[in-house]
Design an enzyme around this catalytic site. Structure first.
Site, short mmCIF file in Angstrom:
data_model
loop_
_atom_site.label_atom_id
_atom_site.label_comp_id
_atom_site.label_asym_id
_atom_site.label_seq_id
_atom_site.Cartn_x
_atom_site.Cartn_y
_atom_site.Cartn_z
CD GLU A 1 42.72 41.11 44.20
OE1 GLU A 1 42.60 42.22 43.65
OE2 GLU A 1 43.82 40.64 44.54
CG ASN B 1 42.36 34.07 45.39
OD1 ASN B 1 42.61 33.47 46.43
ND2 ASN B 1 43.29 34.77 44.72
CG HIS C 1 49.00 39.44 49.58
ND1 HIS C 1 50.18 38.87 49.14
CD2 HIS C 1 48.09 39.20 48.62
CE1 HIS C 1 49.98 38.30 47.96
NE2 HIS C 1 48.71 38.49 47.62
CD GLU D 1 47.12 35.99 45.44
OE1 GLU D 1 47.59 37.14 45.65
OE2 GLU D 1 46.22 35.78 44.60
CG ASP E 1 53.22 38.23 50.44
OD1 ASP E 1 52.25 38.76 51.03
OD2 ASP E 1 53.47 38.46 49.25
O1 G3I Z 1 54.84 43.20 31.69
C1 G3I Z 1 55.45 44.43 32.06
C2 G3I Z 1 56.80 44.58 31.38
O2 G3I Z 1 56.59 44.66 29.99
C3 G3I Z 1 57.49 45.84 31.90
O3 G3I Z 1 58.76 45.92 31.36
C4 G3I Z 1 57.58 45.80 33.43
C5 G3I Z 1 58.17 47.08 33.99
O4 G3I Z 1 57.73 47.33 35.29
O5 G3I Z 1 56.29 45.66 33.96
C6 G3I Z 1 55.66 44.44 33.56
O6 G3I Z 1 54.40 44.33 34.16
C7 G3I Z 1 54.39 44.08 35.55
C8 G3I Z 1 53.76 42.71 35.79
O7 G3I Z 1 53.64 42.48 37.18
C9 G3I Z 1 54.57 41.58 35.19
O8 G3I Z 1 55.84 41.53 35.77
C10 G3I Z 1 53.55 45.15 36.22
O9 G3I Z 1 54.22 46.39 36.11
C11 G3I Z 1 53.33 44.82 37.67
O10 G3I Z 1 52.40 45.75 38.21
C12 G3I Z 1 52.76 43.43 37.79
O11 G3I Z 1 52.60 43.15 39.17
C13 G3I Z 1 51.87 42.00 39.49
C14 G3I Z 1 50.60 42.39 40.24
O12 G3I Z 1 49.91 41.22 40.63
C15 G3I Z 1 49.68 43.26 39.41
O13 G3I Z 1 48.54 43.61 40.15
C16 G3I Z 1 52.73 41.12 40.38
O14 G3I Z 1 53.86 40.66 39.65
C17 G3I Z 1 51.91 39.94 40.89
O15 G3I Z 1 52.69 39.23 41.85
C18 G3I Z 1 50.65 40.48 41.56
O16 G3I Z 1 49.90 39.41 42.05
C19 G3I Z 1 48.67 39.75 42.69
C20 G3I Z 1 47.71 38.62 42.43
O17 G3I Z 1 47.58 38.41 41.05
C21 G3I Z 1 46.35 38.89 43.05
N1 G3I Z 1 46.47 39.21 44.45
C22 G3I Z 1 47.43 40.25 44.79
C23 G3I Z 1 48.80 39.93 44.20
C24 G3I Z 1 49.84 40.94 44.61
O18 G3I Z 1 49.55 42.20 44.07
#
Ligand code: G3I
Length: 317
Positions: free
Chosen positions: A131, A172, A208, A236, A238
């Site tokens: 990004e 990416n 996305h 990615e 969806d």
């Molecule tokens: O690790 C913490 C955990 O300790 C806590 O209890 C929990 C409570 O909400 O949050 C956890 O962190 C989360 C993390 O995922 C792991 O599950 C974050 O809040 C959450 O924001 C994070 O989201 C991820 C996101 O990237 C962050 O930008 C998504 O799972 C993941 O699917 C998403 O993937 C991204 C790609 O990397 C790049 N392209 C876009 C895509 C979708 O946003």
């Protein structure tokens, strides 16, 4: 016939999915995740990102990433590494460190080198840079760009090449499915890296997308990327909808999945497609887009949606 089987029959390397460590305690989920007729490629959704792998400077933790990598390897599934350098999910020490240009470049170099070396020989490809663009095709004002300009991109790619000469190095991004300013920015960047002999092997198109809004130029755009001589992957995928789910939206979603798959099928350098998790049970979408969801090909109960048939048709037709 199933999704990876059909992708391979269409001349592709894989059909795959993202997954994440918290999901691996869900036995029915894990069983389908290991169904290699559907998924022969896995991406770790979070556990190889910077905050997970170098939470403090010089201290690397690979346990969660290794769990995903070992599981995929034991099942004979390919892996895509995600991701070395991204402005998001960065530990505080990187964002708030106020490092000067050369220090930050050495931090990027060390992070990419250590991460890619750890998985040397295991990764089909790596999203080395994630990004880097704004919507208008200019460079995002990340901490990396602010301090180093575009130098961090070449540093990251060179470090990754040295760390594992056999993995494919990708840049990416999202909203580069159709032609437009952001896709042009990507083309210009890849061209300029090639002119400088910086290693670059692929462009990752996140995809996305939104039901009913697939860019009509998607196939042309993938072909434009491929014409640079690099490979292309949908990394990615969806396709979300405004809730509630209706039969009509599910049918449109089926059509939309088919359109995306057909675009990859039609472009010979498009090597494969990854969905950003296969079930609505674990989709990132509802947590980020209020009132939207149901973006994946399987529903929350792990039942196939019409979208599944759309992917089948896309590979077959
Ligand atoms: O690790 C913490 C955990 O300790 C806590 O209890 C929990 C409570 O909400 O949050 C956890 O962190 C989360 C993390 O995922 C792991 O599950 C974050 O809040 C959450 O924001 C994070 O989201 C991820 C996101 O990237 C962050 O930008 C998504 O799972 C993941 O699917 C998403 O993937 C991204 C790609 O990397 C790049 N392209 C876009 C895509 C979708 O946003």
């Amino acid at each position: 016939c199933q999704l990876n089987t059909l992708a391979v029959r269409a001349g592709k390397k894989y059909f795959g999915t993202a997954t994440d460590n918290p999901e691996l305690g869900d036995a029915p989920y894990v069983a389908q995740l290991g169904n290699t007729a559907d998924f022969n490629q896995i991406t770790a959704g979070n556990s190889m990102k910077w905050d997970a792998t170098e939470p403090s400077r010089g201290t690397f933790t690979f346990a969660n990433g290794d769990t995903v990598a070992n599981m995929a390897r034991n099942r004979g599934q390919l892996l895509r590494g995600h991701t070395c350098v991204w402005h998001s999910q960065l530990p505080n020490w990187v964002t708030s460190g106020n490092f000067d240009n050369s220090t930050l470049l050495s931090i990027v170099q060390n992070h990419c080198s250590t991460l890619v070396s750890h998985y040397r020989g295991q990764m089909y490809s790596w999203d080395v840079v994630n990004e880097p663009f704004n919507e208008d095709g200019s460079f995002r004002q990340s901490v990396f760009f602010q301090k180093t300009g575009t130098a961090y991109i070449a540093t990251a790619l060179r470090a990754a090449r040295n760390a594992d000469p056999n993995t494919k190095l990708y840049i990416n991004d999202f909203n580069i499915e159709g032609t437009g300013a952001k896709s042009t920015g990507m083309i210009n960047l890849v061209r300029s890296l090639q002119q400088q002999n910086v290693p670059i092997d692929g462009i990752g198109v996140q995809a996305h997308l939104i039901v009913g809004q697939i860019p009509s130029s998607i196939q042309q755009n993938l072909q434009n990327f491929a014409n640079l001589g690099v490979e292309v992957a949908i990394t990615e995928l969806d396709i979300r909808m405004t809730l509630p789910v209706t039969q009509q939206k599910l049918e449109q979603q089926q059509e939309d999945y088919r359109t995306v798959i057909r675009a990859c099928k039609a472009v010979s350098r498009c090597v494969g497609v990854t969905v950003w998790d296969w079930t609505d049970r674990y989709s990132w979408v509802p947590g980020v887009f209020t009132g939207e969801g149901a973006a994946c090909p399987w529903d929350e109960n792990l039942a196939k949606k019409p979208a599944y048939q759309g992917i089948v048709d896309g590979w077959s037709q």
